[in-house]
Design a protein around this motif. Structure first.
Motif, PDB file in Angstrom:
ATOM      1  N   GLY A  43       0.814  -1.212   0.000  1.00  0.00           N
ATOM      2  CA  GLY A  43       0.000   0.000   0.000  1.00  0.00           C
ATOM      3  C   GLY A  43       0.846   1.260   0.000  1.00  0.00           C
ATOM      4  N   ALA A  44       1.939   1.250   0.776  1.00  0.00           N
ATOM      5  CA  ALA A  44       2.816   2.418   0.833  1.00  0.00           C
ATOM      6  C   ALA A  44       3.482   2.669  -0.519  1.00  0.00           C
ATOM      7  CB  ALA A  44       3.870   2.217   1.920  1.00  0.00           C
ATOM      8  N   LEU A  45       3.927   1.598  -1.177  1.00  0.00           N
ATOM      9  CA  LEU A  45       4.561   1.748  -2.493  1.00  0.00           C
ATOM     10  C   LEU A  45       3.550   2.213  -3.538  1.00  0.00           C
ATOM     11  CD1 LEU A  45       6.841  -1.437  -2.584  1.00  0.00           C
ATOM     12  CD2 LEU A  45       7.522   0.931  -2.145  1.00  0.00           C
ATOM     13  N   LEU A  46       2.340   1.700  -3.426  1.00  0.00           N
ATOM     14  CA  LEU A  46       1.282   2.109  -4.360  1.00  0.00           C
ATOM     15  C   LEU A  46       0.992   3.599  -4.215  1.00  0.00           C
ATOM     16  CD1 LEU A  46      -0.549   0.602  -6.435  1.00  0.00           C
ATOM     17  CD2 LEU A  46      -2.339   0.671  -4.698  1.00  0.00           C
ATOM     18  N   LEU A  47       0.913   4.074  -2.980  1.00  0.00           N
ATOM     19  CA  LEU A  47       0.690   5.501  -2.736  1.00  0.00           C
ATOM     20  C   LEU A  47       1.854   6.334  -3.256  1.00  0.00           C
ATOM     21  CD1 LEU A  47      -0.842   5.453   0.876  1.00  0.00           C
ATOM     22  CD2 LEU A  47      -2.017   5.975  -1.274  1.00  0.00           C
ATOM     23  N   ALA A  48       3.069   5.807  -3.107  1.00  0.00           N
ATOM     24  CA  ALA A  48       4.248   6.527  -3.613  1.00  0.00           C
ATOM     25  C   ALA A  48       4.170   6.715  -5.121  1.00  0.00           C
ATOM     26  CB  ALA A  48       5.521   5.767  -3.244  1.00  0.00           C
ATOM     27  N   CYS A  49       3.583   5.722  -5.809  1.00  0.00           N
ATOM     28  CA  CYS A  49       3.453   5.805  -7.269  1.00  0.00           C
ATOM     29  C   CYS A  49       2.462   6.880  -7.703  1.00  0.00           C
ATOM     30  CB  CYS A  49       3.033   4.451  -7.842  1.00  0.00           C
ATOM     31  SG  CYS A  49       4.304   3.180  -7.723  1.00  0.00           S
ATOM     32  N   LEU A  50       1.648   7.363  -6.784  1.00  0.00           N
ATOM     33  CA  LEU A  50       0.701   8.437  -7.093  1.00  0.00           C
ATOM     34  C   LEU A  50       1.355   9.816  -7.028  1.00  0.00           C
ATOM     35  CD1 LEU A  50      -2.405   7.187  -5.065  1.00  0.00           C
ATOM     36  CD2 LEU A  50      -2.017   6.979  -7.523  1.00  0.00           C
ATOM     37  N   THR A  51       2.565   9.872  -6.521  1.00  0.00           N
ATOM     38  CA  THR A  51       3.257  11.150  -6.374  1.00  0.00           C
ATOM     39  C   THR A  51       4.073  11.458  -7.631  1.00  0.00           C
ATOM     40  OG1 THR A  51       5.296  10.218  -5.436  1.00  0.00           O
ATOM     41  CG2 THR A  51       3.473  10.661  -3.902  1.00  0.00           C
ATOM     42  N   PRO A  52       4.393  12.735  -7.869  1.00  0.00           N
ATOM     43  CA  PRO A  52       5.177  13.089  -9.071  1.00  0.00           C
ATOM     44  C   PRO A  52       6.639  12.680  -8.989  1.00  0.00           C
ATOM     45  CG  PRO A  52       4.735  15.043  -7.715  1.00  0.00           C
ATOM     46  CD  PRO A  52       3.926  13.920  -7.126  1.00  0.00           C
ATOM     47  N   ILE A  58      10.878   3.951 -12.321  1.00  0.00           N
ATOM     48  CA  ILE A  58      11.043   3.736 -10.884  1.00  0.00           C
ATOM     49  C   ILE A  58       9.901   2.876 -10.351  1.00  0.00           C
ATOM     50  CG2 ILE A  58      11.050   4.881  -8.628  1.00  0.00           C
ATOM     51  CD1 ILE A  58      12.505   7.211  -9.910  1.00  0.00           C
ATOM     52  N   ALA A  59       8.678   3.113 -10.839  1.00  0.00           N
ATOM     53  CA  ALA A  59       7.533   2.314 -10.402  1.00  0.00           C
ATOM     54  C   ALA A  59       7.734   0.843 -10.745  1.00  0.00           C
ATOM     55  CB  ALA A  59       6.252   2.838 -11.057  1.00  0.00           C
ATOM     56  N   LEU A  60       8.236   0.586 -11.947  1.00  0.00           N
ATOM     57  CA  LEU A  60       8.517  -0.800 -12.336  1.00  0.00           C
ATOM     58  C   LEU A  60       9.567  -1.407 -11.421  1.00  0.00           C
ATOM     59  CD1 LEU A  60       8.113  -3.139 -14.349  1.00  0.00           C
ATOM     60  CD2 LEU A  60       9.907  -2.123 -15.747  1.00  0.00           C
ATOM     61  N   ALA A  61      10.605  -0.626 -11.111  1.00  0.00           N
ATOM     62  CA  ALA A  61      11.668  -1.116 -10.230  1.00  0.00           C
ATOM     63  C   ALA A  61      11.129  -1.407  -8.833  1.00  0.00           C
ATOM     64  CB  ALA A  61      12.795  -0.091 -10.154  1.00  0.00           C
ATOM     65  N   LEU A  62      10.248  -0.565  -8.321  1.00  0.00           N
ATOM     66  CA  LEU A  62       9.644  -0.802  -7.008  1.00  0.00           C
ATOM     67  C   LEU A  62       8.826  -2.093  -7.013  1.00  0.00           C
ATOM     68  CD1 LEU A  62       8.432   2.806  -6.038  1.00  0.00           C
ATOM     69  CD2 LEU A  62      10.370   1.545  -5.081  1.00  0.00           C
ATOM     70  N   GLY A  63       8.053  -2.299  -8.089  1.00  0.00           N
ATOM     71  CA  GLY A  63       7.271  -3.525  -8.191  1.00  0.00           C
ATOM     72  C   GLY A  63       8.146  -4.758  -8.266  1.00  0.00           C
ATOM     73  N   LEU A  64       9.225  -4.673  -9.050  1.00  0.00           N
ATOM     74  CA  LEU A  64      10.158  -5.797  -9.158  1.00  0.00           C
ATOM     75  C   LEU A  64      10.813  -6.087  -7.809  1.00  0.00           C
ATOM     76  CD1 LEU A  64      11.882  -4.944 -12.554  1.00  0.00           C
ATOM     77  CD2 LEU A  64      10.499  -6.979 -12.078  1.00  0.00           C
ATOM     78  N   GLY A  65      11.206  -5.027  -7.096  1.00  0.00           N
ATOM     79  CA  GLY A  65      11.815  -5.224  -5.783  1.00  0.00           C
ATOM     80  C   GLY A  65      10.874  -5.902  -4.816  1.00  0.00           C
ATOM     81  N   LEU A  66       9.624  -5.496  -4.857  1.00  0.00           N
ATOM     82  CA  LEU A  66       8.613  -6.129  -3.989  1.00  0.00           C
ATOM     83  C   LEU A  66       8.451  -7.601  -4.337  1.00  0.00           C
ATOM     84  CD1 LEU A  66       6.268  -5.453  -1.849  1.00  0.00           C
ATOM     85  CD2 LEU A  66       4.784  -5.438  -3.857  1.00  0.00           C
ATOM     86  N   ALA A  67       8.334  -7.898  -5.639  1.00  0.00           N
ATOM     87  CA  ALA A  67       8.104  -9.275  -6.080  1.00  0.00           C
ATOM     88  C   ALA A  67       9.269 -10.192  -5.739  1.00  0.00           C
ATOM     89  CB  ALA A  67       7.857  -9.299  -7.591  1.00  0.00           C
ATOM     90  N   GLN A  68      10.500  -9.668  -5.814  1.00  0.00           N
ATOM     91  CA  GLN A  68      11.679 -10.495  -5.591  1.00  0.00           C
ATOM     92  C   GLN A  68      12.016 -10.679  -4.117  1.00  0.00           C
ATOM     93  OE1 GLN A  68      13.118 -12.042  -8.251  1.00  0.00           O
ATOM     94  NE2 GLN A  68      11.484 -11.054  -9.407  1.00  0.00           N
ATOM     95  N   THR A  69      11.368  -9.924  -3.240  1.00  0.00           N
ATOM     96  CA  THR A  69      11.692 -10.010  -1.802  1.00  0.00           C
ATOM     97  C   THR A  69      10.529 -10.610  -1.012  1.00  0.00           C
ATOM     98  OG1 THR A  69      11.036  -7.674  -1.585  1.00  0.00           O
ATOM     99  CG2 THR A  69      13.391  -8.153  -1.853  1.00  0.00           C
ATOM    100  N   ILE A  70       9.538  -9.796  -0.706  1.00  0.00           N
ATOM    101  CA  ILE A  70       8.443 -10.287   0.148  1.00  0.00           C
ATOM    102  C   ILE A  70       7.276 -10.838  -0.654  1.00  0.00           C
ATOM    103  CG2 ILE A  70       9.090  -8.677   1.955  1.00  0.00           C
ATOM    104  CD1 ILE A  70       6.709  -6.965   1.196  1.00  0.00           C
ATOM    105  N   GLY A  71       7.255 -10.596  -1.964  1.00  0.00           N
ATOM    106  CA  GLY A  71       6.169 -11.088  -2.791  1.00  0.00           C
ATOM    107  C   GLY A  71       5.015 -10.102  -2.870  1.00  0.00           C
ATOM    108  N   ASN A  72       4.154 -10.316  -3.841  1.00  0.00           N
ATOM    109  CA  ASN A  72       2.986  -9.468  -4.048  1.00  0.00           C
ATOM    110  C   ASN A  72       1.802 -10.032  -3.267  1.00  0.00           C
ATOM    111  OD1 ASN A  72       0.833  -7.961  -4.941  1.00  0.00           O
ATOM    112  ND2 ASN A  72       1.138  -8.379  -7.112  1.00  0.00           N
ATOM    113  N   PRO A  73       1.330  -9.338  -2.213  1.00  0.00           N
ATOM    114  CA  PRO A  73       0.224  -9.872  -1.413  1.00  0.00           C
ATOM    115  C   PRO A  73      -1.128  -9.757  -2.101  1.00  0.00           C
ATOM    116  CG  PRO A  73       0.858  -7.711  -0.600  1.00  0.00           C
ATOM    117  CD  PRO A  73       1.838  -8.057  -1.680  1.00  0.00           C
ATOM    118  N   PHE A  74      -1.190  -9.052  -3.214  1.00  0.00           N
ATOM    119  CA  PHE A  74      -2.443  -8.882  -3.944  1.00  0.00           C
ATOM    120  C   PHE A  74      -2.266  -9.327  -5.393  1.00  0.00           C
ATOM    121  CE2 PHE A  74      -2.489  -5.558  -0.616  1.00  0.00           C
ATOM    122  CZ  PHE A  74      -3.642  -5.946   0.084  1.00  0.00           C
ATOM    123  N   ALA A  75      -1.630 -10.469  -5.579  1.00  0.00           N
ATOM    124  CA  ALA A  75      -1.279 -10.925  -6.929  1.00  0.00           C
ATOM    125  C   ALA A  75      -2.502 -11.067  -7.823  1.00  0.00           C
ATOM    126  CB  ALA A  75      -0.519 -12.246  -6.851  1.00  0.00           C
ATOM    127  N   ALA A  76      -3.566 -11.685  -7.325  1.00  0.00           N
ATOM    128  CA  ALA A  76      -4.766 -11.899  -8.145  1.00  0.00           C
ATOM    129  C   ALA A  76      -5.413 -10.578  -8.527  1.00  0.00           C
ATOM    130  CB  ALA A  76      -5.762 -12.778  -7.396  1.00  0.00           C
TER     131      ALA A  76
END
Length: 344
Positions: A43-52, A58-76
């Motif tokens: 949720g925090a990363l998603l909110l960060a993507c709403l900022t300029p 960078i958004a893609l990199a944040l998503g990749l970092g999330l997926a490679q570490t703790i995983g996507n809790p809302f994958a579906a």
């Protein structure tokens, strides 16, 4: 008064039994509901993507970092949301484009589009045969490279009668290379001193998915964005004849062909932006708002795409599909760049 956050049991039993992983997958009480730390991070990363301050790369990199570490809790949820969000973003970008310039850009790119699509499908057939890959996987990866990435694979798959494994391998291959392209192309463009129209045309031809095409072009400049979006969407219309040809070659009778209707929305938005301001002064202000929302939507789209590329997805593809994807990608990118620089 009870504490707002109360430690509890894990939401799901984590596969890797590490303290780090368990921490992010423990549920906590938040008010009357329960959340995990991982969901809070998402949720925090998603909110960060709403900022300029967070650009599409960078958004893609944040998503990749999330997926490679703790995983996507809302994958579906992100998997279901991403295509619609991308379609909205593309339509919104149309409110910032001029129809006359778009027609000119499309006219200049049509010969390259025809040559690259046909050449990619033929080359993919022979390279895939040499690698010993199945016909369906080869055709799907080739179509994804030639036309518009995941959208083409999703449209051609049912026509082809592809199995879930075929679809997963093809989508995984294209999405991984697509993510690399978003980071690699702008620096190459600057190093080669490509003009904005040249870079936009190159992106539209050589980058697989519309999301990364738009993201890379937006990082290069507004004119590059206009050319890239127009040419890429014109290219996406080739899904229809390629799907018909696929049904004939693979002898799939009664196959349903998916038409990318959202492109009509893009054209309507572009016509509105071109002609409406002369009659409705507020139209230009509305267009600016829609373009702003579209760019935010694109940023969120790339974050969701990155969050879906887990280590498991990357490993599951195997080596040979990546080899096919890289060969096609390098050949298309190199040949199209040469044509743009020397034959344009």
């Amino acid at each position: 008064m009870p504490a707002l956050l109360e430690k509890a049991t894990p939401l799901v039993a984590p596969a890797p039994a590490t303290r780090f992983f368990r921490f992010f997958h423990m549920t906590h009480r938040l008010g009357r509901g329960r959340v995990t730390v991982g969901q809070g991070v998402f949720g925090a990363l998603l909110l960060a993507c709403l900022t300029p301050w967070v650009s599409p790369p960078i958004a893609l990199a944040l998503g990749l970092g999330l997926a490679q570490t703790i995983g996507n809790p809302f994958a579906a949820q992100t998997k279901a949301l991403t295509p619609r969000l991308l379609q909205f973003s593309v339509i919104g970008l149309g409110f910032g484009m001029n129809a006359h310039a778009a027609v000119q850009a499309g006219r200049e790119g049509i010969l390259l589009a025809v040559a690259s699509i046909g050449g990619t499908l033929v080359l993919g057939f022979f390279v895939g045969r040499w690698l010993g890959l199945g016909r369906r996987v080869v055709h799907l990866i080739s179509c994804g490279t030639a036309i518009c990435g995941g959208s083409a694979i999703a449209a051609i798959g049912p026509v082809l009668g592809a199995k879930d494994d075929d679809m997963s391998v093809s989508l995984g291959t294209v999405f991984v290379l697509n993510a690399l392209a978003l980071f690699a192309f702008p620096p190459i463009g600057h190093a080669l001193h490509l003009s904005q129209p040249q870079f936009g045309l190159w992106c539209a031809i050589a980058i697989h998915d519309t999301s990364s095409v738009v993201g890379a072009a937006a990082a290069y400049g507004n004119q590059a964005l206009e050319v890239a979006t127009t040419v890429k969407l014109a290219r996406a219309l080739w899904i229809i004849p390629v799907a018909i040809g696929t049904a004939l070659v693979f002898k799939q009778k009664g196959a349903k062909i998916t038409i990318p209707y959202f492109i009509l929305g893009f054209i309507a938005a572009m016509l509105f932006n071109t002609y409406a301001p002369a009659y409705v002064p507020a139209a230009r202000a509305l267009g600016s708002v829609m373009v702003g929302l579209a760019k935010v939507g694109l940023t969120l789209t790339l974050f969701c795409i990155g969050a879906g590329l887990s280590a498991r997805v990357v490993r599951a593809v195997g080596v040979r599909p990546y080899v096919l994807g890289v060969v096609l990608w390098v050949v298309v990118a190199t040949a199209s760049l040469y044509a743009i620089l020397h034959l344009g």
